[in-house]
Write a protein that holds these residues in place. Structure first.
Motif, short mmCIF file in Angstrom:
data_model
loop_
_atom_site.label_atom_id
_atom_site.label_comp_id
_atom_site.label_asym_id
_atom_site.label_seq_id
_atom_site.Cartn_x
_atom_site.Cartn_y
_atom_site.Cartn_z
N VAL A 1 34.11 64.23 99.95
CA VAL A 1 33.11 63.52 99.17
C VAL A 1 33.45 63.60 97.69
CG1 VAL A 1 30.67 63.47 98.52
CG2 VAL A 1 31.31 63.90 100.90
N GLU A 2 33.92 64.76 97.24
CA GLU A 2 34.31 64.89 95.83
C GLU A 2 35.46 63.96 95.48
OE1 GLU A 2 35.10 68.78 94.41
OE2 GLU A 2 32.98 69.30 94.22
N ASP A 3 36.41 63.80 96.39
CA ASP A 3 37.52 62.88 96.15
C ASP A 3 36.99 61.48 95.86
OD1 ASP A 3 39.51 64.79 96.58
OD2 ASP A 3 39.67 64.31 98.72
N VAL A 4 36.05 61.03 96.67
CA VAL A 4 35.52 59.68 96.52
C VAL A 4 34.69 59.57 95.25
CG1 VAL A 4 34.15 57.87 97.63
CG2 VAL A 4 35.55 59.39 99.02
N GLU A 5 33.95 60.63 94.93
CA GLU A 5 33.20 60.60 93.67
C GLU A 5 34.13 60.52 92.47
OE1 GLU A 5 28.99 62.84 94.68
OE2 GLU A 5 30.61 64.00 93.72
N HIS A 6 35.24 61.22 92.53
CA HIS A 6 36.20 61.16 91.42
C HIS A 6 36.78 59.77 91.29
CE1 HIS A 6 36.88 65.80 91.77
NE2 HIS A 6 35.68 65.48 91.36
N MET A 7 37.01 59.09 92.41
CA MET A 7 37.46 57.70 92.35
C MET A 7 36.42 56.81 91.68
SD MET A 7 39.02 57.23 96.18
CE MET A 7 40.20 58.39 96.86
N LEU A 8 35.15 57.07 92.01
CA LEU A 8 34.06 56.29 91.41
C LEU A 8 33.99 56.53 89.91
CD1 LEU A 8 31.49 54.54 91.60
CD2 LEU A 8 30.23 56.65 92.15
N TRP A 9 34.03 57.80 89.50
CA TRP A 9 34.00 58.11 88.07
C TRP A 9 35.13 57.40 87.34
CZ3 TRP A 9 33.55 64.21 88.08
CH2 TRP A 9 32.33 64.58 88.68
N ASP A 10 36.31 57.48 87.93
CA ASP A 10 37.50 56.90 87.32
C ASP A 10 37.35 55.39 87.16
OD1 ASP A 10 40.37 57.10 86.47
OD2 ASP A 10 40.66 55.86 88.26
N ARG A 11 36.85 54.74 88.19
CA ARG A 11 36.72 53.28 88.16
C ARG A 11 35.68 52.84 87.13
NH1 ARG A 11 39.28 48.40 89.56
NH2 ARG A 11 37.84 46.96 88.59
N VAL A 12 34.54 53.54 87.08
CA VAL A 12 33.48 53.16 86.15
C VAL A 12 33.95 53.31 84.70
CG1 VAL A 12 31.19 53.81 85.29
CG2 VAL A 12 31.59 53.62 87.76
#
Length: 269
Positions: A76-87
């Motif tokens: 889940v943290e991996d996906v959250e980091h992808m989200l942070w990066d994209r935003v």
């Protein structure tokens, strides 16, 4: 005909879209809005309004999605980091500038995750006398944004301030970066900002100091400092030190090299 075909997918360094972001880590009411506005006035740096990354998350609440993520070898943290990066990357892309300056005091509470997400990030550690920061925090209390049962008491302000300051000191000890004191920034802005530009790797631009000449979004409640001082567009001297210095701040004052009466008494004794 597509079976076995090797696709050359573009890949950012470290798997991230955002490269070399700059994070300002600070406690609340330490001058981070001012520093964000000054740096964001540089032609190469974009300082967006606050974005508390810890509160920008993904939902993975069922055993099925957790199983799917496990099958993809993701957490889940991996996906959250992808989200942070994209935003953040999208915010930078829309700005038309090449470098991002991220300012949100709450982000220091997630400093380890942020450092792991962007290994090429640069970190600025912004300090202010803990007693002054706590006094400002208490005076700026707004129940619409900070609901509490203690209505912004001094004890609550000290506890909240210390939580951030402790995390900030942990980040300073663990990460390479550049430490700035709010008192120095307001007293000698050109010298300090020149040093910051050298650290970040951009040329100093004198107009940065006149940040009011630029359009900065985010001088509103809930997005950092919204006081008349910050909206004046000019660097103002800090408020006078409070008469009272809570005993609970003695240790962090000592760690940061700020005076505190309890420390002075103990050194004399």
């Amino acid at each position: 005909p597509l079976a076995g075909r090797a696709w050359n997918l573009p890949k950012a360094d470290g798997g991230r879209l955002l490269t070399a972001p700059i994070f300002i880590f600070s406690a609340p009411r330490a001058g981070s809005t001012l520093l964000r506005a000054i740096l964001g006035s540089h032609s190469q740096l974009y300082g967006p309004p606050e974005l508390p990354l810890r509160h920008l998350g993904v939902r993975a609440e069922t055993k099925w999605i957790l199983a799917s993520l496990e099958g993809l070898e993701l957490t889940v943290e991996d996906v959250e980091h992808m989200l942070w990066d994209r935003v953040l990357y999208e915010a930078l892309r829309r700005s038309g500038k090449p470098r991002l300056v991220v300012k949100t005091p709450a982000n220091v509470l997630a400093w380890e995750r942020i450092a792991a997400t962007w290994p090429d990030a640069k970190f600025i550690f912004l300090l202010r006398h803990p007693a002054a920061a706590v006094a400002s925090l208490q005076s700026s209390f707004d129940p619409a944004w900070q609901p509490t049962t203690e209505a912004g008491s001094l004890e609550e302000s000290v506890a909240k301030g210390l939580r951030y300051m402790t995390a900030l000191e942990q980040a300073r000890e663990a990460l390479p970066g550049f430490t700035v004191r709010y008192e120095d920034l307001t007293a000698s802005p050109e010298r300090v900002v020149r040093e910051l530009c050298e650290f970040v790797g951009v040329p100093f631009e004198p107009k940065m100091l006149d940040y009011g000449d630029f359009d900065h979004a985010g001088f509103t409640p809930g997005l950092g400092d919204s006081s008349l001082n910050i909206r004046s567009g000019r660097i103002q001297p800090p408020a006078p030190m409070p008469d009272e210095m809570p005993a609970g701040l003695a240790d962090i004052c000592a760690a940061w090299g700020y005076p505190h009466p309890d420390n002075q008494r103990s050194s004399v004794g």
